[in-house]
Design a protein around this motif. Structure first.
Motif, mmCIF file in Angstrom:
data_model
loop_
_atom_site.group_PDB
_atom_site.id
_atom_site.type_symbol
_atom_site.label_atom_id
_atom_site.label_comp_id
_atom_site.label_asym_id
_atom_site.label_seq_id
_atom_site.Cartn_x
_atom_site.Cartn_y
_atom_site.Cartn_z
ATOM 1 N N GLN A 53 0.802 -1.223 0.000
ATOM 2 C CA GLN A 53 0.000 0.000 0.000
ATOM 3 C C GLN A 53 0.834 1.272 0.000
ATOM 4 O OE1 GLN A 53 -2.755 -0.212 3.278
ATOM 5 N NE2 GLN A 53 -3.973 -1.819 2.315
ATOM 6 N N CYS A 54 2.000 1.237 0.626
ATOM 7 C CA CYS A 54 2.776 2.465 0.806
ATOM 8 C C CYS A 54 4.091 2.501 0.045
ATOM 9 C CB CYS A 54 3.047 2.700 2.287
ATOM 10 S SG CYS A 54 1.550 3.010 3.237
ATOM 11 N N SER A 61 9.487 6.685 -3.296
ATOM 12 C CA SER A 61 8.848 6.732 -1.985
ATOM 13 C C SER A 61 9.906 6.785 -0.887
ATOM 14 C CB SER A 61 7.974 5.495 -1.770
ATOM 15 O OG SER A 61 6.965 5.421 -2.745
ATOM 16 N N ALA A 75 5.676 8.372 2.359
ATOM 17 C CA ALA A 75 5.290 9.394 1.386
ATOM 18 C C ALA A 75 5.909 9.068 0.029
ATOM 19 C CB ALA A 75 5.752 10.764 1.858
ATOM 20 N N THR A 76 5.298 9.591 -1.013
ATOM 21 C CA THR A 76 5.778 9.350 -2.367
ATOM 22 C C THR A 76 5.644 10.630 -3.185
ATOM 23 O OG1 THR A 76 5.651 7.802 -4.222
ATOM 24 C CG2 THR A 76 3.556 8.566 -3.310
ATOM 25 N N TRP A 87 2.856 13.171 -1.789
ATOM 26 C CA TRP A 87 1.653 12.589 -1.182
ATOM 27 C C TRP A 87 2.043 11.744 0.018
ATOM 28 C CZ3 TRP A 87 -3.185 13.875 -1.874
ATOM 29 C CH2 TRP A 87 -4.184 13.049 -1.381
ATOM 30 N N MET A 89 1.068 8.940 2.331
ATOM 31 C CA MET A 89 0.133 7.822 2.300
ATOM 32 C C MET A 89 -0.202 7.300 3.686
ATOM 33 S SD MET A 89 1.918 6.056 -0.929
ATOM 34 C CE MET A 89 3.460 6.281 -0.118
ATOM 35 N N GLN A 90 0.749 7.429 4.597
ATOM 36 C CA GLN A 90 0.462 7.004 5.960
ATOM 37 C C GLN A 90 1.293 7.831 6.921
ATOM 38 O OE1 GLN A 90 1.569 3.182 8.335
ATOM 39 N NE2 GLN A 90 -0.220 2.705 7.084
ATOM 40 N N ILE A 125 -3.412 11.534 3.199
ATOM 41 C CA ILE A 125 -4.622 10.766 3.463
ATOM 42 C C ILE A 125 -4.864 10.819 4.965
ATOM 43 C CG2 ILE A 125 -5.700 8.494 3.346
ATOM 44 C CD1 ILE A 125 -3.830 7.890 0.981
#
Length: 147
Positions: A53-54, A61, A75-76, A87, A89-90, A125
């Motif tokens: 997912q990440c 990333s 992040a990516t 972005w 992501m977590q 997110i």
């Protein structure tokens, strides 16, 4: 900060454990998300699922983590026309250390990595107020035309 391709399986497992003990879904509509989600319970994560997912694009990333692992960020970045998008992501912070500007520090630390050097659009997110405030601080230093 670690590039996605260099994140070890052990680190992924530690991050998954931190997530699993600090992230939950509290809304009354939780059961409508999936048969595995239960209101007011922690969401379980595995290292393998976290990686898929990440870190699906590991070369673009990064993982920012603390040595005692009380917080981390995956992040990516990617190109979007003439822009570069960053972005998150977590983003997880251990509940025991909330309200110490750790979220702000995590996002600001991304700017130190070469991948994020030219980011001019950023997002994450999360609907957590601390995360949204930290994102506003990060984005406030970007071009005002991108709001």
């Amino acid at each position: 900060m670690t590039v996605g391709s260099e994140v070890s399986n052990n680190t992924l497992k530690l991050c998954a454990n931190l997530f699993s003990s600090n992230y939950g879904i509290w809304g009354d509509q939780t059961a409508t998300i999936s048969k595995f989600t239960v209101a007011r319970k922690w969401v379980k994560m595995t290292g393998a699922r976290l990686q898929s997912q990440c870190l699906s694009h590991p070369e673009s990333s990064v993982l920012s983590e603390h040595p005692q692992l009380y917080r981390h960020t995956f992040a990516t970045v990617w190109d979007y026309g003439e822009n570069k998008v960053g972005w998150v992501m977590q983003l997880v912070v251990n509940a025991a250390v909330h309200q110490y500007y750790i979220t702000t520090h995590l996002l600001q630390a991304l700017k130190c990595h070469a991948l994020f050097g030219h980011v001019n659009i950023v997002g994450l997110i999360s609907s957590h107020p601390a995360a949204c405030n930290a994102l506003e601080k990060y984005a406030g230093e970007l071009s005002p035309s991108l709001y």
